[in-house]
Structure formats: C-alpha cells, structure tokens
Design a protein around this motif. Structure first.
Motif, PDB file in Angstrom:
ATOM      1  N   LEU A  22      -5.482  -9.574  -1.829  1.00  0.00           N
ATOM      2  CA  LEU A  22      -5.062  -8.063  -2.554  1.00  0.00           C
ATOM      3  C   LEU A  22      -4.600  -8.151  -3.892  1.00  0.00           C
ATOM      4  CD1 LEU A  22      -4.878  -5.032  -1.822  1.00  0.00           C
ATOM      5  CD2 LEU A  22      -2.708  -5.734  -0.671  1.00  0.00           C
ATOM      6  N   SER A  23      -3.825  -8.946  -4.202  1.00  0.00           N
ATOM      7  CA  SER A  23      -3.603  -8.850  -5.702  1.00  0.00           C
ATOM      8  C   SER A  23      -4.702  -9.426  -6.528  1.00  0.00           C
ATOM      9  CB  SER A  23      -2.448 -10.156  -5.678  1.00  0.00           C
ATOM     10  OG  SER A  23      -1.388  -9.928  -4.764  1.00  0.00           O
ATOM     11  N   LEU A  24      -5.310 -10.276  -6.088  1.00  0.00           N
ATOM     12  CA  LEU A  24      -6.644 -10.388  -7.151  1.00  0.00           C
ATOM     13  C   LEU A  24      -7.686  -9.428  -7.327  1.00  0.00           C
ATOM     14  CD1 LEU A  24      -8.051 -12.664  -8.764  1.00  0.00           C
ATOM     15  CD2 LEU A  24      -9.392 -13.256  -6.597  1.00  0.00           C
ATOM     16  N   VAL A  25      -8.116  -8.722  -6.179  1.00  0.00           N
ATOM     17  CA  VAL A  25      -8.589  -7.553  -6.167  1.00  0.00           C
ATOM     18  C   VAL A  25      -7.928  -6.380  -6.912  1.00  0.00           C
ATOM     19  CG1 VAL A  25      -9.749  -5.407  -4.725  1.00  0.00           C
ATOM     20  CG2 VAL A  25      -9.886  -7.807  -4.031  1.00  0.00           C
ATOM     21  N   PHE A  26      -6.898  -6.230  -6.858  1.00  0.00           N
ATOM     22  CA  PHE A  26      -6.160  -5.041  -7.523  1.00  0.00           C
ATOM     23  C   PHE A  26      -5.938  -5.328  -8.902  1.00  0.00           C
ATOM     24  CE2 PHE A  26      -1.930  -3.323  -9.077  1.00  0.00           C
ATOM     25  CZ  PHE A  26      -2.358  -2.047  -8.870  1.00  0.00           C
ATOM     26  N   THR A  27      -5.709  -6.530  -9.357  1.00  0.00           N
ATOM     27  CA  THR A  27      -5.627  -6.993 -10.843  1.00  0.00           C
ATOM     28  C   THR A  27      -7.065  -6.943 -11.339  1.00  0.00           C
ATOM     29  OG1 THR A  27      -3.795  -8.502 -10.055  1.00  0.00           O
ATOM     30  CG2 THR A  27      -4.877  -8.804 -12.326  1.00  0.00           C
ATOM     31  N   ASN A  28      -7.932  -7.168 -10.822  1.00  0.00           N
ATOM     32  CA  ASN A  28      -9.333  -7.318 -11.412  1.00  0.00           C
ATOM     33  C   ASN A  28      -9.869  -5.750 -11.613  1.00  0.00           C
ATOM     34  OD1 ASN A  28      -9.903  -9.943 -11.356  1.00  0.00           O
ATOM     35  ND2 ASN A  28     -10.881 -10.068  -9.437  1.00  0.00           N
ATOM     36  N   THR A  79       0.886  -1.276   0.056  1.00  0.00           N
ATOM     37  CA  THR A  79      -0.280  -0.013   0.033  1.00  0.00           C
ATOM     38  C   THR A  79       0.890   1.196   0.097  1.00  0.00           C
ATOM     39  OG1 THR A  79      -0.388   0.012   2.410  1.00  0.00           O
ATOM     40  CG2 THR A  79      -1.824  -1.174   1.161  1.00  0.00           C
ATOM     41  N   THR A  80       1.906   1.214   0.400  1.00  0.00           N
ATOM     42  CA  THR A  80       2.964   2.411   0.555  1.00  0.00           C
ATOM     43  C   THR A  80       3.509   2.755  -0.790  1.00  0.00           C
ATOM     44  OG1 THR A  80       4.987   1.183   0.854  1.00  0.00           O
ATOM     45  CG2 THR A  80       3.724   1.967   2.742  1.00  0.00           C
ATOM     46  N   THR A  81       3.231   1.737  -1.711  1.00  0.00           N
ATOM     47  CA  THR A  81       3.689   1.759  -3.282  1.00  0.00           C
ATOM     48  C   THR A  81       2.569   2.711  -4.178  1.00  0.00           C
ATOM     49  OG1 THR A  81       2.966  -0.135  -4.114  1.00  0.00           O
ATOM     50  CG2 THR A  81       5.226  -0.106  -3.175  1.00  0.00           C
ATOM     51  N   LEU A  82       1.232   2.759  -3.487  1.00  0.00           N
ATOM     52  CA  LEU A  82       0.276   3.455  -4.319  1.00  0.00           C
ATOM     53  C   LEU A  82       0.315   4.840  -4.152  1.00  0.00           C
ATOM     54  CD1 LEU A  82      -2.466   0.707  -2.999  1.00  0.00           C
ATOM     55  CD2 LEU A  82      -1.010   0.628  -5.123  1.00  0.00           C
ATOM     56  N   TRP A 113      -8.487   4.660  -4.445  1.00  0.00           N
ATOM     57  CA  TRP A 113      -9.331   3.237  -4.493  1.00  0.00           C
ATOM     58  C   TRP A 113      -9.347   2.475  -3.507  1.00  0.00           C
ATOM     59  CZ3 TRP A 113      -6.933  -1.428  -4.952  1.00  0.00           C
ATOM     60  CH2 TRP A 113      -7.760  -2.318  -5.145  1.00  0.00           C
ATOM     61  N   PHE A 114      -7.970   2.280  -3.220  1.00  0.00           N
ATOM     62  CA  PHE A 114      -7.484   1.340  -1.897  1.00  0.00           C
ATOM     63  C   PHE A 114      -8.288   1.864  -0.732  1.00  0.00           C
ATOM     64  CE2 PHE A 114      -4.861   0.105   1.683  1.00  0.00           C
ATOM     65  CZ  PHE A 114      -4.922  -1.164   1.355  1.00  0.00           C
ATOM     66  N   TYR A 115      -8.016   2.973  -0.473  1.00  0.00           N
ATOM     67  CA  TYR A 115      -8.841   3.460   0.791  1.00  0.00           C
ATOM     68  C   TYR A 115     -10.326   3.182   0.629  1.00  0.00           C
ATOM     69  CZ  TYR A 115      -4.474   4.543   2.666  1.00  0.00           C
ATOM     70  OH  TYR A 115      -3.128   4.371   3.168  1.00  0.00           O
ATOM     71  N   GLN A 171      -8.170 -10.381   3.445  1.00  0.00           N
ATOM     72  CA  GLN A 171      -7.635 -11.222   4.629  1.00  0.00           C
ATOM     73  C   GLN A 171      -6.176 -11.659   4.219  1.00  0.00           C
ATOM     74  OE1 GLN A 171      -9.463 -11.892   7.051  1.00  0.00           O
ATOM     75  NE2 GLN A 171     -11.113 -10.608   5.846  1.00  0.00           N
ATOM     76  N   ASN A 172      -5.782 -11.515   2.957  1.00  0.00           N
ATOM     77  CA  ASN A 172      -4.100 -11.778   2.544  1.00  0.00           C
ATOM     78  C   ASN A 172      -3.647 -11.141   1.432  1.00  0.00           C
ATOM     79  OD1 ASN A 172      -5.088 -13.714   0.434  1.00  0.00           O
ATOM     80  ND2 ASN A 172      -5.360 -15.319   2.105  1.00  0.00           N
ATOM     81  N   PHE A 173      -2.272 -11.244   0.987  1.00  0.00           N
ATOM     82  CA  PHE A 173      -1.916 -10.705   0.152  1.00  0.00           C
ATOM     83  C   PHE A 173      -2.584 -11.282  -1.231  1.00  0.00           C
ATOM     84  CE2 PHE A 173       1.625  -9.899  -3.126  1.00  0.00           C
ATOM     85  CZ  PHE A 173       1.489  -8.532  -3.128  1.00  0.00           C
TER      86      PHE A 173
END
Length: 145
Positions: free
Chosen positions: A41-47, A16-19, A26-28, A36-38
């Motif tokens: 997060l990766s899946l949601v971000f990629t989608n 999150t510090t790279t965003l 969007w993240f916030y 629940q895990n990375f």
C-alpha cells in the motif's frame, strides 16, 4: 500505529481513514484484494502521489519571472499575476519590488513606477496595463498594413 505494526490489515484500515477527497477516491478505484500488506500500500500510494508534491515558493520567487523579449507587456503581467497567486501568503512589497525591477529596461515606465510615492502592487499593475495598451497601439501603427 506503532503498537500495531505487525498487523498489516489493521494498519491498512487505519491508513485509509486518513484519506480524503481525491486521494480517497483514488484508493477506492484500486482493484479488490490487490494490496496484500502495508508495504505494498505504501509503495502504490507513493508511486501515485509522489509527483504531486507542490514545491512551496516564496515571494522572492517572483524575481525569477522575467519578461521575454518578444512577449507583450500584457502577457507578462498575466504570467506574473499567475505566479503570484501560487505563492501562499505572498508579501506584496516584495512582489511589487520584483515587478518594478523587471521594468528597469523600459525607462519611461520605470520612471512612472519609481516616482510614485505610495505605489501599491495593484496600482503598478494598472499603470503597466495602460503602458501595455499604449505599446500595443504603437506596434499596430508600425505594422505593415
């Protein structure tokens, strides 16, 4: 991050510090504790962002910008310029060649474009604009009124 690959919460925090900017906003907006895990997060971000990838176009893409038969010259120039602006570091000589190439069918305009020795893209646009005004005036005179 490889050292901490087994610590999901730490990897998520580091990620999150790279965003920045819109992505950070969007993240916030994600509901609290919805990730629940990375891997999640990766899946949601990629989608969310995989469809936003820009395809980098090169200068020669402009050879694909064709004038539609019923399109006014002015509309074509506007569309050509819009495509040119999308190309980072567009080579003006290639853009000029692509622009001139599209006008081969218009013999009078092509002759003027090709006969100028030090023809810049800006001058080509100006010359075509004059022809566009002339063409529109000619069409207006022919229109049944």
């Amino acid at each position: 991050m490889i050292l901490y690959r087994n610590n999901d919460s730490l990897i998520c925090k580091i990620f999150t510090t790279t965003l920045q900017g819109e992505v950070q906003d969007w993240f916030y907006t994600l509901p609290p504790q919805s990730i629940q895990n990375f891997d999640e997060l990766s899946l949601v971000f990629t989608n969310e962002y995989s469809s936003y990838r820009l395809i980098k176009k090169k200068s020669n893409h402009l050879f694909n910008v064709k004038k539609n038969p019923k399109e006014l010259l002015r509309g074509y120039v506007k569309r050509f310029k819009a495509e040119k602006v999308k190309i980072v570091g567009c080579n003006d000589s290639i853009a000029s060649e692509a622009f001139q190439n599209e006008h081969l069918a218009d013999q009078l305009l092509f002759e003027e474009l090709i006969m100028k020795e030090d023809l810049t893209l800006a001058y080509s646009f100006a010359l075509v604009k004059k022809h566009a005004l002339w063409d529109e005036a000619r069409r207006a005179d022919k229109a049944p009124g």
